[in-house]
Design a protein around this motif. Structure first.
Motif, PDB file in Angstrom:
ATOM      1  N   ALA A  64      24.326   8.549   9.517  1.00 52.34           N
ATOM      2  CA  ALA A  64      24.624   8.602   8.255  1.00 52.34           C
ATOM      3  C   ALA A  64      23.813   7.568   7.407  1.00 52.34           C
ATOM      4  O   ALA A  64      24.177   6.257   7.881  1.00 52.34           O
ATOM      5  CB  ALA A  64      26.346   8.516   7.814  1.00 52.34           C
ATOM      6  N   GLY A  65      23.581   7.728   6.282  1.00 47.34           N
ATOM      7  CA  GLY A  65      22.969   6.938   5.260  1.00 47.34           C
ATOM      8  C   GLY A  65      24.023   5.586   5.178  1.00 47.34           C
ATOM      9  O   GLY A  65      23.483   4.418   5.044  1.00 47.34           O
ATOM     10  N   SER A  66      25.264   5.612   4.931  1.00 51.59           N
ATOM     11  CA  SER A  66      26.328   4.755   4.696  1.00 51.59           C
ATOM     12  C   SER A  66      26.291   3.838   5.845  1.00 51.59           C
ATOM     13  O   SER A  66      27.017   2.789   5.650  1.00 51.59           O
ATOM     14  CB  SER A  66      27.628   5.281   4.227  1.00 51.59           C
ATOM     15  N   VAL A  67      25.955   4.197   6.952  1.00 52.17           N
ATOM     16  CA  VAL A  67      26.044   3.188   7.908  1.00 52.17           C
ATOM     17  C   VAL A  67      24.958   2.198   8.008  1.00 52.17           C
ATOM     18  O   VAL A  67      25.261   1.062   8.362  1.00 52.17           O
ATOM     19  CB  VAL A  67      25.726   4.053   9.566  1.00 52.17           C
ATOM     20  N   VAL A  68      23.788   2.498   7.306  1.00 49.32           N
ATOM     21  CA  VAL A  68      22.734   1.497   7.241  1.00 49.32           C
ATOM     22  C   VAL A  68      22.515   0.912   6.145  1.00 49.32           C
ATOM     23  O   VAL A  68      21.535   0.035   5.751  1.00 49.32           O
ATOM     24  CB  VAL A  68      21.295   2.196   7.882  1.00 49.32           C
ATOM     25  N   GLN A  69      23.219   1.216   5.156  1.00 51.80           N
ATOM     26  CA  GLN A  69      22.787   0.881   3.869  1.00 51.80           C
ATOM     27  C   GLN A  69      24.218   0.279   3.184  1.00 51.80           C
ATOM     28  O   GLN A  69      25.437   0.829   3.626  1.00 51.80           O
ATOM     29  CB  GLN A  69      22.442   2.011   2.795  1.00 51.80           C
ATOM     30  N   VAL A  70      24.330  -0.861   2.351  1.00 47.78           N
ATOM     31  CA  VAL A  70      25.385  -1.437   1.834  1.00 47.78           C
ATOM     32  C   VAL A  70      25.397  -1.424   0.393  1.00 47.78           C
ATOM     33  O   VAL A  70      24.558  -1.847  -0.259  1.00 47.78           O
ATOM     34  CB  VAL A  70      25.449  -2.777   2.294  1.00 47.78           C
ATOM     35  N   LYS A  71      26.573  -1.092  -0.086  1.00 49.04           N
ATOM     36  CA  LYS A  71      26.651  -1.164  -1.527  1.00 49.04           C
ATOM     37  C   LYS A  71      26.862  -2.578  -2.188  1.00 49.04           C
ATOM     38  O   LYS A  71      27.745  -3.421  -1.319  1.00 49.04           O
ATOM     39  CB  LYS A  71      27.870  -0.213  -1.886  1.00 49.04           C
ATOM     40  N   PRO A  72      26.521  -2.928  -3.300  1.00 50.69           N
ATOM     41  CA  PRO A  72      26.788  -4.279  -3.778  1.00 50.69           C
ATOM     42  C   PRO A  72      28.282  -4.689  -3.837  1.00 50.69           C
ATOM     43  O   PRO A  72      28.506  -5.761  -3.449  1.00 50.69           O
ATOM     44  CB  PRO A  72      26.330  -4.317  -5.021  1.00 50.69           C
ATOM     45  N   GLN A  73      29.039  -3.597  -4.015  1.00 52.66           N
ATOM     46  CA  GLN A  73      30.462  -4.025  -4.102  1.00 52.66           C
ATOM     47  C   GLN A  73      31.096  -4.289  -2.646  1.00 52.66           C
ATOM     48  O   GLN A  73      32.115  -5.058  -2.411  1.00 52.66           O
ATOM     49  CB  GLN A  73      31.138  -2.886  -4.933  1.00 52.66           C
ATOM     50  N   GLU A  74      30.441  -3.594  -1.836  1.00 52.81           N
ATOM     51  CA  GLU A  74      30.822  -3.824  -0.200  1.00 52.81           C
ATOM     52  C   GLU A  74      30.759  -5.394   0.123  1.00 52.81           C
ATOM     53  O   GLU A  74      31.401  -5.980   0.677  1.00 52.81           O
ATOM     54  CB  GLU A  74      30.077  -2.689   0.587  1.00 52.81           C
ATOM     55  N   ALA A  75      29.555  -5.714  -0.382  1.00 51.67           N
ATOM     56  CA  ALA A  75      29.065  -7.175  -0.083  1.00 51.67           C
ATOM     57  C   ALA A  75      30.134  -8.138  -1.013  1.00 51.67           C
ATOM     58  O   ALA A  75      30.366  -9.190  -0.120  1.00 51.67           O
ATOM     59  CB  ALA A  75      27.794  -7.247  -0.802  1.00 51.67           C
ATOM     60  N   VAL A  76      30.372  -7.924  -2.056  1.00 50.96           N
ATOM     61  CA  VAL A  76      31.407  -8.633  -2.808  1.00 50.96           C
ATOM     62  C   VAL A  76      32.734  -8.831  -2.024  1.00 50.96           C
ATOM     63  O   VAL A  76      33.251  -9.926  -1.805  1.00 50.96           O
ATOM     64  CB  VAL A  76      31.434  -8.208  -4.146  1.00 50.96           C
ATOM     65  N   ALA A  77      33.117  -7.512  -1.542  1.00 55.39           N
ATOM     66  CA  ALA A  77      34.499  -7.405  -1.009  1.00 55.39           C
ATOM     67  C   ALA A  77      34.490  -8.364   0.547  1.00 55.39           C
ATOM     68  O   ALA A  77      35.342  -9.109   0.733  1.00 55.39           O
ATOM     69  CB  ALA A  77      34.957  -5.982  -0.444  1.00 55.39           C
ATOM     70  N   ALA A  78      33.183  -8.039   1.147  1.00 57.87           N
ATOM     71  CA  ALA A  78      32.798  -8.892   2.399  1.00 57.87           C
ATOM     72  C   ALA A  78      32.874 -10.327   2.121  1.00 57.87           C
ATOM     73  O   ALA A  78      33.396 -11.072   3.179  1.00 57.87           O
ATOM     74  CB  ALA A  78      31.744  -8.325   3.051  1.00 57.87           C
ATOM     75  N   TYR A  79      32.603 -10.714   1.160  1.00 58.24           N
ATOM     76  CA  TYR A  79      32.410 -11.888   0.790  1.00 58.24           C
ATOM     77  C   TYR A  79      33.907 -12.661   0.914  1.00 58.24           C
ATOM     78  O   TYR A  79      33.737 -14.151   1.271  1.00 58.24           O
ATOM     79  CB  TYR A  79      31.775 -12.630  -0.713  1.00 58.24           C
TER      80      TYR A  79
END
Length: 193
Positions: A64-79
């Motif tokens: 699935a594409g969502s496994v290998v791509q990250v949304k910018p909001q995902e990165a902010v949450a992970a921060y």
């Protein structure tokens, strides 16, 4: 269940199924809706995994594409949530809350309540903290120093993600967890999953 036809079919397919892992790290520059500069979030790392299937004899795997791509909001949450220790979680959360107050996305009283709830380990507040990144529009998130790493798990030995001293993450590659790369994709993080 091992005498059913479904089990035999599943067992015959099992060698073609693998786990695909992604580690994404970036520095993120937030912009205020007024156009002013917001904070720079250094070392925002996301790690995730999903199922993949061999689609060719030479090792191509579909996932699935969502496994290998990250949304910018995902990165902010992970921060916030993937900070190396509890004190950095609090520090990073405070930076995001200050930004959201300055951008008028939340009130200062809301920011204070979120911080107090986090310190009390209130599960409802923690869920709200995890969703804070959704208050930041993608247009106000600029990604720099973006780096993806991929791994494929070929056996039952798990994928291991190491935290590096600089705040980044990386895979521990072995003979059963191998390095991979994205060959092609038809997926956009700008489109709702």
């Amino acid at each position: 269940v091992n005498t059913t036809q479904d089990f035999k079919l599943m067992a015959s397919m099992a060698p073609s199924v693998v786990r695909v892992g992604t580690v994404y790290c970036a520095d993120i520059k937030l912009t205020l809706p007024s156009g002013g500069d917001g904070p720079t979030l250094t070392g925002a790392c996301v790690d995730k995994a999903g199922t993949g299937f061999h689609v060719s004899r030479d090792g191509l795997i579909a996932t699935a594409g969502s496994v290998v791509q990250v949304k910018p909001q995902e990165a902010v949450a992970a921060y916030i949530t993937n900070a190396p220790d509890a004190s950095q979680v609090v520090s990073r959360l405070q930076r995001i809350l200050d930004y959201l107050v300055e951008s008028r996305s939340i009130m200062q009283t809301d920011a204070d309540a979120l911080m107090a709830g986090l310190e009390e380990r209130d599960q409802d507040i923690i869920a709200k903290v995890n969703a804070l990144s959704s208050l930041i529009t993608p247009e106000d998130i600029a990604v720099t120093k973006e780096q993806y790493r991929f791994a494929v798990q070929l056996s039952d030995k798990p994928i291991v993600v190491n935290e590096n001293g600089d705040g980044s993450s990386s895979f521990a590659y072995t003979d059963t967890v191998v390095e991979a790369e994205v060959e092609a994709k038809d997926y956009s993080t700008n489109v709702t999953q």
